[in-house]
Design a protein around this motif. Structure first.
Motif, short mmCIF file in Angstrom:
data_model
loop_
_atom_site.label_atom_id
_atom_site.label_comp_id
_atom_site.label_asym_id
_atom_site.label_seq_id
_atom_site.Cartn_x
_atom_site.Cartn_y
_atom_site.Cartn_z
N ARG A 144 0.85 -1.20 0.00
CA ARG A 144 0.00 0.00 0.00
C ARG A 144 0.89 1.24 0.00
N HIS A 145 0.32 2.33 -0.50
CA HIS A 145 1.03 3.60 -0.49
C HIS A 145 0.38 4.52 0.53
N GLY A 146 1.20 5.09 1.41
CA GLY A 146 0.70 6.07 2.36
C GLY A 146 0.12 5.48 3.63
N ARG A 147 -0.52 6.35 4.38
CA ARG A 147 -1.01 6.02 5.72
C ARG A 147 -2.20 5.07 5.69
N PRO A 148 -2.38 4.32 6.77
CA PRO A 148 -3.54 3.42 6.83
C PRO A 148 -4.83 4.21 7.06
N GLU A 149 -5.92 3.63 6.63
CA GLU A 149 -7.22 4.27 6.83
C GLU A 149 -7.89 3.80 8.11
N ASP A 150 -7.44 2.68 8.65
CA ASP A 150 -8.04 2.17 9.88
C ASP A 150 -7.37 2.80 11.10
N SER A 151 -7.92 2.53 12.24
CA SER A 151 -7.43 3.08 13.49
C SER A 151 -6.20 2.31 13.96
N ARG A 152 -5.19 3.02 14.42
CA ARG A 152 -3.94 2.43 14.92
C ARG A 152 -3.58 3.09 16.25
N LEU A 153 -2.60 2.54 16.91
CA LEU A 153 -2.12 3.15 18.14
C LEU A 153 -1.56 4.54 17.86
N PRO A 154 -1.70 5.46 18.81
CA PRO A 154 -1.21 6.83 18.60
C PRO A 154 0.25 6.92 18.20
N LYS A 155 1.12 6.06 18.77
CA LYS A 155 2.54 6.18 18.41
C LYS A 155 2.79 5.80 16.96
N GLU A 156 1.99 4.91 16.39
CA GLU A 156 2.13 4.60 14.98
C GLU A 156 1.56 5.73 14.13
N MET A 157 0.42 6.26 14.51
CA MET A 157 -0.20 7.35 13.74
C MET A 157 0.69 8.60 13.76
N ALA A 158 1.43 8.81 14.86
CA ALA A 158 2.34 9.95 14.94
C ALA A 158 3.43 9.85 13.87
N VAL A 159 3.86 8.63 13.55
CA VAL A 159 4.85 8.44 12.48
C VAL A 159 4.27 8.89 11.14
N TYR A 160 3.05 8.45 10.84
CA TYR A 160 2.43 8.83 9.57
C TYR A 160 2.19 10.34 9.51
N ASP A 161 1.81 10.92 10.64
CA ASP A 161 1.62 12.37 10.69
C ASP A 161 2.93 13.09 10.37
N LEU A 162 4.03 12.61 10.95
CA LEU A 162 5.33 13.23 10.70
C LEU A 162 5.71 13.10 9.23
N LEU A 163 5.64 11.89 8.70
CA LEU A 163 6.03 11.67 7.31
C LEU A 163 5.17 12.51 6.36
N ASP A 164 3.87 12.53 6.60
CA ASP A 164 2.97 13.31 5.74
C ASP A 164 3.27 14.81 5.84
N SER A 165 3.55 15.29 7.05
CA SER A 165 3.83 16.73 7.23
C SER A 165 5.10 17.14 6.52
N LEU A 166 6.02 16.20 6.34
CA LEU A 166 7.30 16.48 5.66
C LEU A 166 7.23 16.23 4.16
N GLY A 167 6.08 15.75 3.68
CA GLY A 167 5.94 15.44 2.26
C GLY A 167 6.74 14.22 1.85
N VAL A 168 6.98 13.30 2.79
CA VAL A 168 7.76 12.09 2.51
C VAL A 168 6.81 11.02 1.98
N SER A 169 7.15 10.48 0.82
CA SER A 169 6.38 9.40 0.22
C SER A 169 6.86 8.07 0.80
N TYR A 170 5.94 7.16 1.04
CA TYR A 170 6.32 5.86 1.60
C TYR A 170 5.32 4.79 1.20
N ASP A 171 5.83 3.59 1.08
CA ASP A 171 5.00 2.41 0.85
C ASP A 171 4.94 1.64 2.15
N ARG A 172 3.86 0.85 2.32
CA ARG A 172 3.61 0.17 3.58
C ARG A 172 3.06 -1.22 3.34
N VAL A 173 3.47 -2.14 4.20
CA VAL A 173 2.88 -3.47 4.25
C VAL A 173 2.48 -3.73 5.69
#
Length: 182
Positions: A11-40
């Protein structure tokens, strides 16, 4: 691919489901920096051997991240190295001029990085707001165009451009990198 990893999806980008806050904080950081990422997303990965199937899906090698300290527990290090490379404490201790490094206790990992064993990640440095953990990166881990790591939870793995880690993510987390040869 068959077995427990046959239904994994890139998958590309952040998950759409609910995750623990510490994981969501990572996606928030990456998205705020404009960093593209793939995820499994996957079952918990406790060993580098477990990560081999994820390596194939992400087309990278997941990096080994080790949380280390000196004997007195006054100096802490997060070491990122290629997942297939053997860690030799003696070599790193000599390179750092430290008489003896060992794995830091899980309680210190949680205190300083808000991480638990098995989910150690360079991205956990975002929680080290006092700069108590020094980031070390094996020169070989910096060579590929992409690195693989967990988003502070070992139930997902990310593929991030190495240049984004070094030029965007680390500066945003107020951490420098010290390159080491292991």
């Amino acid at each position: 691919m068959t077995g427990p990893y046959e239904n994994l999806v890139l998958r590309h980008g952040r998950p759409e489901d609910s995750r623990l806050p510490k994981e969501m904080a990572v996606y928030d950081l990456l998205d705020s920096l404009g960093v593209s990422y793939d995820r499994v997303d996957h079952e918990p990965m406790a060993t580098m051997e477990d990560c081999r199937a994820i390596d194939q899906i992400l087309d990278i090698e997941i990096c080994k991240n080790l949380f280390l300290c000196n004997r007195q527990e006054t100096q802490f290090y997060l070491l990122m190295m290629p997942g297939s490379k053997l860690f030799r404490t003696k070599v790193l201790s000599a390179a750092l001029g430290s008489s003896r490094l060992s794995f830091a206790p899980p309680s210190r990992m949680e205190e300083l990085l808000n991480l638990t064993p098995g989910s150690v990640s360079v991205l956990g440095l975002m929680n080290d707001t006092q700069g108590r953990v020094k980031f070390l990166m094996d020169v070989e881990a910096a060579k590929p165009d992409y690195i693989g790591c967990h988003p502070c939870m070992n139930t997902s793995s990310l593929k991030i451009a190495t240049a984004d880690l070094l030029e965007k993510i680390l500066p945003a987390m107020h951490h420098d990198v010290t390159f080491v040869e292991l």
